[in-house]
Design an enzyme around this catalytic site. Structure first.
Site, PDB file in Angstrom:
ATOM      1  N   LYS A 111      -3.522  -1.796  10.453  1.00 48.36           N
ATOM      2  CA  LYS A 111      -3.961  -1.948   9.070  1.00 48.36           C
ATOM      3  C   LYS A 111      -4.257  -3.393   8.687  1.00 48.36           C
ATOM      4  O   LYS A 111      -5.101  -3.653   7.831  1.00 48.36           O
ATOM      5  CB  LYS A 111      -2.859  -1.435   8.121  1.00 48.36           C
ATOM      6  CG  LYS A 111      -2.525   0.036   8.272  1.00 48.36           C
ATOM      7  CD  LYS A 111      -3.493   0.875   7.489  1.00 48.36           C
ATOM      8  CE  LYS A 111      -2.990   2.299   7.367  1.00 48.36           C
ATOM      9  NZ  LYS A 111      -3.855   3.123   6.516  1.00 48.36           N
TER      10      LYS A 111
ATOM     11  N   GLN B 114      -2.731   2.403  15.180  1.00 43.89           N
ATOM     12  CA  GLN B 114      -1.699   2.850  14.243  1.00 43.89           C
ATOM     13  C   GLN B 114      -0.814   3.936  14.854  1.00 43.89           C
ATOM     14  O   GLN B 114       0.416   3.913  14.704  1.00 43.89           O
ATOM     15  CB  GLN B 114      -2.358   3.365  12.966  1.00 43.89           C
ATOM     16  CG  GLN B 114      -1.389   3.859  11.909  1.00 43.89           C
ATOM     17  CD  GLN B 114      -2.118   4.443  10.702  1.00 43.89           C
ATOM     18  OE1 GLN B 114      -3.345   4.451  10.642  1.00 43.89           O
ATOM     19  NE2 GLN B 114      -1.358   4.936   9.743  1.00 43.89           N
TER      20      GLN B 114
ATOM     21  N   ASP C 202       0.844  -1.187   0.000  1.00 42.11           N
ATOM     22  CA  ASP C 202       0.000   0.000   0.000  1.00 42.11           C
ATOM     23  C   ASP C 202       0.884   1.242   0.000  1.00 42.11           C
ATOM     24  O   ASP C 202       1.848   1.329   0.775  1.00 42.11           O
ATOM     25  CB  ASP C 202      -0.906   0.006   1.230  1.00 42.11           C
ATOM     26  CG  ASP C 202      -1.987   1.078   1.149  1.00 42.11           C
ATOM     27  OD1 ASP C 202      -2.406   1.408   0.031  1.00 42.11           O
ATOM     28  OD2 ASP C 202      -2.406   1.572   2.198  1.00 42.11           O
TER      29      ASP C 202
ATOM     30  N   HIS D  49      -3.716  14.235   0.730  1.00 49.23           N
ATOM     31  CA  HIS D  49      -3.911  13.392   1.913  1.00 49.23           C
ATOM     32  C   HIS D  49      -2.693  13.470   2.838  1.00 49.23           C
ATOM     33  O   HIS D  49      -2.834  13.675   4.051  1.00 49.23           O
ATOM     34  CB  HIS D  49      -4.145  11.944   1.482  1.00 49.23           C
ATOM     35  CG  HIS D  49      -4.113  10.960   2.605  1.00 49.23           C
ATOM     36  ND1 HIS D  49      -5.085  10.905   3.579  1.00 49.23           N
ATOM     37  CD2 HIS D  49      -3.206   9.984   2.924  1.00 49.23           C
ATOM     38  CE1 HIS D  49      -4.798   9.951   4.442  1.00 49.23           C
ATOM     39  NE2 HIS D  49      -3.663   9.377   4.071  1.00 49.23           N
TER      40      HIS D  49
ATOM     41  N   THR E  32      -8.491  -5.614   4.589  1.00 52.39           N
ATOM     42  CA  THR E  32      -8.443  -4.730   3.431  1.00 52.39           C
ATOM     43  C   THR E  32      -9.473  -5.253   2.448  1.00 52.39           C
ATOM     44  O   THR E  32      -9.390  -6.410   2.017  1.00 52.39           O
ATOM     45  CB  THR E  32      -7.051  -4.738   2.772  1.00 52.39           C
ATOM     46  OG1 THR E  32      -6.074  -4.308   3.724  1.00 52.39           O
ATOM     47  CG2 THR E  32      -7.017  -3.823   1.561  1.00 52.39           C
TER      48      THR E  32
ATOM     49  N   GLU F 105      -9.285  12.764   7.911  1.00 56.57           N
ATOM     50  CA  GLU F 105      -9.238  14.077   7.259  1.00 56.57           C
ATOM     51  C   GLU F 105     -10.580  14.792   7.339  1.00 56.57           C
ATOM     52  O   GLU F 105     -10.639  16.004   7.588  1.00 56.57           O
ATOM     53  CB  GLU F 105      -8.861  13.910   5.795  1.00 56.57           C
ATOM     54  CG  GLU F 105      -7.443  13.445   5.540  1.00 56.57           C
ATOM     55  CD  GLU F 105      -7.214  13.220   4.063  1.00 56.57           C
ATOM     56  OE1 GLU F 105      -6.869  14.190   3.364  1.00 56.57           O
ATOM     57  OE2 GLU F 105      -7.406  12.075   3.596  1.00 56.57           O
TER      58      GLU F 105
ATOM     59  N   GLU G   2      -9.267   3.941  -1.748  1.00 59.81           N
ATOM     60  CA  GLU G   2      -8.072   3.757  -2.553  1.00 59.81           C
ATOM     61  C   GLU G   2      -8.408   3.053  -3.863  1.00 59.81           C
ATOM     62  O   GLU G   2      -9.509   2.530  -4.059  1.00 59.81           O
ATOM     63  CB  GLU G   2      -7.027   2.947  -1.787  1.00 59.81           C
ATOM     64  CG  GLU G   2      -6.691   3.534  -0.416  1.00 59.81           C
ATOM     65  CD  GLU G   2      -5.451   2.897   0.205  1.00 59.81           C
ATOM     66  OE1 GLU G   2      -4.705   2.217  -0.530  1.00 59.81           O
ATOM     67  OE2 GLU G   2      -5.251   3.096   1.421  1.00 59.81           O
TER      68      GLU G   2
ATOM     69  N   ARG H 238      -6.981   3.915  13.706  1.00 62.85           N
ATOM     70  CA  ARG H 238      -6.076   5.057  13.881  1.00 62.85           C
ATOM     71  C   ARG H 238      -5.406   5.087  15.245  1.00 62.85           C
ATOM     72  O   ARG H 238      -4.259   5.530  15.375  1.00 62.85           O
ATOM     73  CB  ARG H 238      -6.855   6.370  13.655  1.00 62.85           C
ATOM     74  CG  ARG H 238      -7.462   6.526  12.279  1.00 62.85           C
ATOM     75  CD  ARG H 238      -6.411   6.535  11.194  1.00 62.85           C
ATOM     76  NE  ARG H 238      -6.998   6.831   9.881  1.00 62.85           N
ATOM     77  CZ  ARG H 238      -6.357   6.713   8.739  1.00 62.85           C
ATOM     78  NH1 ARG H 238      -5.096   6.303   8.735  1.00 62.85           N
ATOM     79  NH2 ARG H 238      -6.945   6.984   7.598  1.00 62.85           N
TER      80      ARG H 238
ATOM     81  N   ASP I 102      -8.832   0.351   2.547  1.00 64.56           N
ATOM     82  CA  ASP I 102      -7.796  -0.076   3.485  1.00 64.56           C
ATOM     83  C   ASP I 102      -8.219   0.366   4.885  1.00 64.56           C
ATOM     84  O   ASP I 102      -7.829   1.431   5.360  1.00 64.56           O
ATOM     85  CB  ASP I 102      -6.452   0.537   3.079  1.00 64.56           C
ATOM     86  CG  ASP I 102      -5.291  -0.054   3.861  1.00 64.56           C
ATOM     87  OD1 ASP I 102      -5.342  -1.257   4.162  1.00 64.56           O
ATOM     88  OD2 ASP I 102      -4.344   0.685   4.158  1.00 64.56           O
TER      89      ASP I 102
ATOM     90  N   GLU J   4     -10.084   4.056   4.265  1.00 68.63           N
ATOM     91  CA  GLU J   4      -9.239   4.753   3.310  1.00 68.63           C
ATOM     92  C   GLU J   4      -9.711   4.370   1.915  1.00 68.63           C
ATOM     93  O   GLU J   4      -9.627   3.192   1.525  1.00 68.63           O
ATOM     94  CB  GLU J   4      -7.766   4.415   3.505  1.00 68.63           C
ATOM     95  CG  GLU J   4      -7.211   4.997   4.786  1.00 68.63           C
ATOM     96  CD  GLU J   4      -5.699   4.885   4.909  1.00 68.63           C
ATOM     97  OE1 GLU J   4      -5.128   5.581   5.774  1.00 68.63           O
ATOM     98  OE2 GLU J   4      -5.091   4.110   4.141  1.00 68.63           O
TER      99      GLU J   4
END
Length: 409
Positions: free
Chosen positions: A252, A239, A125, A132, A256, A359, A200, A236, A232, A198
């Protein structure tokens, strides 16, 4: 009112003859038998049955590839075979002379079960959206540089866990892990409280490469079979505590999600676009100034419980998929059939173009709650005004699993 023929698609259907994505399906009468299929509108063409229904349409050497239980044999066959099979499928679906023979091979999409379309070999990834990366940097490093010093010199990435790549529709169980807020004296263990998404775009490798043989920008089309959407999922809080110094790991690797449909790379020729202007000249192996446009004009939409929360534009990505592939192999790392690599979170410059809740909420939340459902959809401009579709990616959050006795609580 007569039933509409499966060959006659509504105007603007993103899964028409210019798209024809590949997947794997089973039916209720044979749930353990997995078959290759191609999506056409709201139907699935049974590829395994096509050579017998239309002898000679699929070149004889390639017909056996269509009887596999996954896309991997077809992926490994290489681009000339991909193009020959795709041309045969398109002829079967669009030539009126074939309708009588092909109609029995079309199964309603709602009547089949879709599966992970290929066996994932490796998963990488990337972190290739400047918008971002800048937004995240400002959230986590408000008093420092938003971008790390290497960001505009190479596509940053991490090696993920192939075994937890799951097909769209698979529930996502809230993960356990360690977390520690900056003011906490010590870490605690428990379910993630900051579960995120996420949005993607993924690229599926077909043709492998030899060890110690880097894949250059000009070989991108020879190795990448197709494109899919990727979510993904990201914890948080887990992480944030674990990622220094080696990057994402348990925050993560729990899940996925990918689409059940892989759209052939060649279907996006009309949507190719130049990437954003770069203010740092890339090193020669990443220099695409003389190459074909490496960006893709994909229009992504993110829904939370049915409500649109973002429309990230893939055309805004700083690093292209060809550059990511070149960087991933420049040290001599080999490609394997079934490798999946993803773009990283897709975000644009506007507030409604952000590809994750981190975000969208400026790091303050709320994040995903148990029972929430996230759906990603996307399309790209095609030839003659057509739309090229990517299969959706949907996942619903389930509560954290109860840990076995004797494990930390």
């Amino acid at each position: 009112m007569p039933e509409q023929s499966p060959f006659d698609l509504p105007e603007g259907d993103p899964f028409g003859p210019h798209t024809l994505p590949y997947g794997v399906f089973s039916t209720a009468d044979a749930p353990d038998l997995r078959r290759l299929g191609v999506r056409y509108g709201r139907h699935v063409l049974d590829l395994a049955a096509l050579p017998d229904a239309l002898p000679g349409t699929v070149p004889a050497p390639h017909a056996a590839l269509l009887t596999a239980a996954s896309l991997n044999p077809l992926l490994a066959a290489g681009r000339p075979v991909w193009q020959a099979v795709h041309a045969a499928v398109r002829a079967a679906l669009t030539d009126p002379a074939h309708r009588t023979a092909v109609a029995p091979l079309l199964r309603p999409l709602d009547d089949v079960t879709l599966h992970l379309p290929f066996e994932v070999a490796d998963y990488v990834d990337f972190y290739s959206s400047e918008h971002h990366a800048t937004n995240v940097g400002r959230i986590f490093r408000p008093d420092g540089a938003a971008l790390p010093p290497n960001w505009k010199h190479l596509p940053i990435g991490y090696h993920g866990r192939a075994g937890t790549v799951v097909v769209s529709g698979t529930p996502v169980v809230r993960p356990h892990g360690q977390r520690k807020a900056p003011a906490d004296p010590a870490p605690v263990f428990g379910p993630s409280t900051r579960l995120d998404i996420e949005a993607e775009v993924g690229f599926v490798v077909g043709t492998p490469s030899a060890l110690h043989a880097p894949v250059g920008l000009d070989a991108f089309r020879e190795h990448v079979f197709g494109v899919c959407l990727v979510n993904d999922w990201s914890a948080r809080d887990i992480q944030a505590w674990e990622y220094v110094p080696l990057g994402p790991f348990l925050g993560k690797s729990f899940a996925t999600s990918v689409s059940a449909w892989i759209t052939p790379l060649d279907a996006f020729d009309a949507s190719r676009t130049a990437p954003p202007a770069r203010d740092v000249a890339p090193l020669p192996y990443l220099d695409d100034a003389a190459a074909e446009p490496g960006g893709l004009d994909l229009r992504i939409e993110v829904r939370l419980n049915g409500e649109v929360i973002s429309r990230p534009p893939f055309a805004a990505m700083y690093w292209t998929a060809a550059q990511q592939l070149a960087h991933m192999t420049v040290n001599g790392a080999s490609l394997r059939t079934g490798d999946l690599y993803a773009s990283g979170t897709v975000s644009g410059p506007e507030p409604d173009q952000l590809g994750c809740l981190l975000e969208l909420t400026q790091g303050k939340g709320p994040y995903l709650q148990d029972g929430d459902e996230i759906t990603l959809t996307a399309w790209a401009p095609g030839p003659d005004g057509a739309r090229i579709g990517l299969g959706e990616v949907t996942g619903r959050v389930l509560p954290a699993a109860e840990l076995p006795a004797g494990r930390p609580a």
